[in-house]
Motif scaffolding. Structure first.
Motif, mmCIF file in Angstrom:
data_model
loop_
_atom_site.group_PDB
_atom_site.id
_atom_site.type_symbol
_atom_site.label_atom_id
_atom_site.label_comp_id
_atom_site.label_asym_id
_atom_site.label_seq_id
_atom_site.Cartn_x
_atom_site.Cartn_y
_atom_site.Cartn_z
ATOM 1 N N ALA A 113 -3.311 8.991 14.202
ATOM 2 C CA ALA A 113 -1.774 8.254 13.944
ATOM 3 C C ALA A 113 -2.422 7.633 12.503
ATOM 4 N N ILE A 114 -2.957 7.206 12.358
ATOM 5 C CA ILE A 114 -3.482 7.596 10.915
ATOM 6 C C ILE A 114 -3.235 8.196 10.074
ATOM 7 N N LYS A 115 -3.723 10.344 10.088
ATOM 8 C CA LYS A 115 -3.856 10.962 9.508
ATOM 9 C C LYS A 115 -2.219 11.527 9.970
ATOM 10 N N GLU A 116 -2.026 11.085 10.544
ATOM 11 C CA GLU A 116 0.079 12.262 10.812
ATOM 12 C C GLU A 116 0.557 11.294 9.446
ATOM 13 N N ARG A 117 0.231 10.066 9.764
ATOM 14 C CA ARG A 117 0.924 9.309 8.322
ATOM 15 C C ARG A 117 0.840 9.921 6.625
ATOM 16 N N GLY A 118 -0.560 10.381 6.812
ATOM 17 C CA GLY A 118 -0.825 10.564 5.664
ATOM 18 C C GLY A 118 -1.925 10.570 4.839
ATOM 19 N N HIS A 119 -2.772 9.559 5.702
ATOM 20 C CA HIS A 119 -3.857 8.814 4.640
ATOM 21 C C HIS A 119 -5.122 9.590 5.020
ATOM 22 N N PRO A 120 -6.372 9.195 3.790
ATOM 23 C CA PRO A 120 -7.107 9.783 3.932
ATOM 24 C C PRO A 120 -8.322 9.077 4.959
ATOM 25 N N LEU A 121 -9.083 9.462 5.501
ATOM 26 C CA LEU A 121 -9.733 9.429 6.958
ATOM 27 C C LEU A 121 -10.304 9.037 6.260
ATOM 28 N N MET A 125 1.002 -0.582 -0.035
ATOM 29 C CA MET A 125 0.070 -0.296 0.323
ATOM 30 C C MET A 125 0.745 1.076 0.047
ATOM 31 N N THR A 126 0.466 2.308 -0.838
ATOM 32 C CA THR A 126 1.120 3.875 -0.725
ATOM 33 C C THR A 126 1.111 4.573 0.298
ATOM 34 N N GLU A 127 1.516 5.098 0.256
ATOM 35 C CA GLU A 127 0.929 5.971 1.961
ATOM 36 C C GLU A 127 -0.134 7.144 1.875
ATOM 37 N N SER A 128 -0.806 7.055 0.789
ATOM 38 C CA SER A 128 -2.634 8.204 0.528
ATOM 39 C C SER A 128 -3.091 7.137 0.207
ATOM 40 N N ALA A 129 -3.264 5.771 0.611
ATOM 41 C CA ALA A 129 -4.241 4.368 1.011
ATOM 42 C C ALA A 129 -4.850 4.821 1.516
ATOM 43 N N ASP A 160 -3.319 -0.340 20.814
ATOM 44 C CA ASP A 160 -2.251 -1.871 19.833
ATOM 45 C C ASP A 160 -2.720 -1.681 18.362
ATOM 46 N N LEU A 161 -3.074 -1.478 17.982
ATOM 47 C CA LEU A 161 -3.282 -1.718 16.501
ATOM 48 C C LEU A 161 -2.650 -0.040 15.750
ATOM 49 N N ALA A 162 -2.431 0.753 16.954
ATOM 50 C CA ALA A 162 -1.957 2.073 16.607
ATOM 51 C C ALA A 162 -0.267 1.789 16.575
ATOM 52 N N LYS A 163 -0.072 1.228 17.542
ATOM 53 C CA LYS A 163 1.208 1.227 18.066
ATOM 54 C C LYS A 163 2.363 0.455 16.911
ATOM 55 N N SER A 164 1.394 -0.584 15.695
ATOM 56 C CA SER A 164 2.172 -1.663 15.286
ATOM 57 C C SER A 164 2.091 -0.992 13.538
ATOM 58 N N LEU A 165 0.644 -0.004 12.820
ATOM 59 C CA LEU A 165 0.733 0.509 12.044
ATOM 60 C C LEU A 165 2.001 0.243 11.367
ATOM 61 N N ASP A 166 3.094 0.104 11.568
ATOM 62 C CA ASP A 166 4.156 -0.413 10.393
ATOM 63 C C ASP A 166 4.639 -1.120 10.155
ATOM 64 N N ASP A 167 3.711 -2.592 11.208
ATOM 65 C CA ASP A 167 3.014 -3.813 10.212
ATOM 66 C C ASP A 167 1.978 -4.826 9.719
ATOM 67 N N THR A 168 1.373 -2.990 8.511
ATOM 68 C CA THR A 168 0.326 -3.199 8.385
ATOM 69 C C THR A 168 0.296 -3.036 6.664
ATOM 70 N N PRO A 169 -0.710 -3.643 6.493
ATOM 71 C CA PRO A 169 -1.232 -2.558 5.042
ATOM 72 C C PRO A 169 -1.112 -1.049 5.297
ATOM 73 N N LEU A 170 -1.024 -0.027 6.340
ATOM 74 C CA LEU A 170 -1.113 1.166 6.427
ATOM 75 C C LEU A 170 0.003 1.638 6.903
ATOM 76 N N ALA A 171 1.242 1.148 6.314
ATOM 77 C CA ALA A 171 2.454 1.431 6.948
ATOM 78 C C ALA A 171 3.061 2.938 6.069
ATOM 79 N N PRO A 186 -12.223 6.949 -5.996
ATOM 80 C CA PRO A 186 -12.968 6.036 -7.876
ATOM 81 C C PRO A 186 -12.917 4.520 -6.513
ATOM 82 N N PRO A 187 -13.705 3.623 -6.694
ATOM 83 C CA PRO A 187 -14.593 2.150 -6.232
ATOM 84 C C PRO A 187 -12.651 1.155 -5.563
ATOM 85 N N ASP A 188 -12.069 0.924 -6.710
ATOM 86 C CA ASP A 188 -10.924 0.544 -6.872
ATOM 87 C C ASP A 188 -9.531 1.109 -6.407
ATOM 88 N N ALA A 189 -9.317 2.922 -5.556
ATOM 89 C CA ALA A 189 -9.060 3.361 -4.869
ATOM 90 C C ALA A 189 -7.629 2.347 -3.979
#
Length: 221
Positions: free
Chosen positions: A97-105, A1-5, A210-221, A158-161
């Protein structure tokens, strides 16, 4: 996943500790229309949209006879329990944490508008998230993928974003699969890890924190 996911997060049960209150609300609502069902069985349906719960409980006959009345009463029962519902550990921290990584939320909720407003305030999330949904936005809720697709449309995507779903139930995972999204799950839905993995969850965490602390190990890295 890219940072814009795009990060698509469920609210009820994922960010707000509400699943067991919803199960009790359904129990009371169904009793009001003459149907008494074990609370544990109702809990197994939480995360499924309210438009589908009555049919899942008692088939089309019960839906035809009492579906609208049961849903209306369930909403009132939830109203009475809202004060008891609180953010799960680390819920707001996860959003930040998700927003700080630049993801639309976007928050993909099938809650009624008045309940979604309360949850947004409990999370102090209005200035963090880019958009949110409610039950009024779709005709078919989870496990149908409609809510997730509407969430993307709210962002003009789009639906496939590229996007990732975060939920708490097998119904979230199934909806994400149909929408073409990997699903990360927190255990607050009360489902077993084996059930969530079988449904297709790519990662499972105890809490949003717990997820917030482990985002780098997920598709939201």
């Amino acid at each position: 996943m890219t940072e814009s996911a795009i990060a698509v997060l469920d609210i009820d049960g994922t960010l707000i500790d509400s699943n067991y209150q919803h199960a009790l609300a359904w129990y009371r609502a169904l009793r009001s229309v003459g149907e008494t069902r074990p609370v544990w069985r109702l809990h197994r349906l939480i995360g499924m949209g309210g438009d589908q719960v009555v049919t899942a409980v008692g088939g089309r006959e019960l839906e035809r006879r009492a579906g609208d009345r049961a849903r209306e009463q369930q909403g009132k029962e939830v109203d009475a329990l809202l004060e008891e519902m609180a953010p799960l550990p680390g819920a707001r921290e996860l959003l930040v944490a998700i927003k700080e990584r630049g993801h639309p939320l976007v928050l993909a909720s099938s809650a009624q508008q008045r309940h979604a407003d309360v949850f947004l305030d409990k999370l102090d999330a209005r200035d963090i998230v880019d958009a949110w949904t409610t039950s009024a936005d779709v005709e078919a809720s989870k496990p149908a993928p409609d809510l997730l697709r509407v969430a993307l449309r709210k962002l003009g995507a789009p639906p496939d974003a590229p996007s990732v779903m975060v939920g708490d139930s097998v119904w979230d995972v199934e909806a994400a699969k149909k929408a073409g999204m990997p699903a990360i799950v927190v255990r607050s839905g009360g489902f077993g890890d084996d059930e969530l993995q079988k449904a297709g969850a790519v990662a499972i965490y105890d809490t949003p924190g717990d997820l917030a602390k482990s985002l780098d190990d997920t598709p939201l890295a």
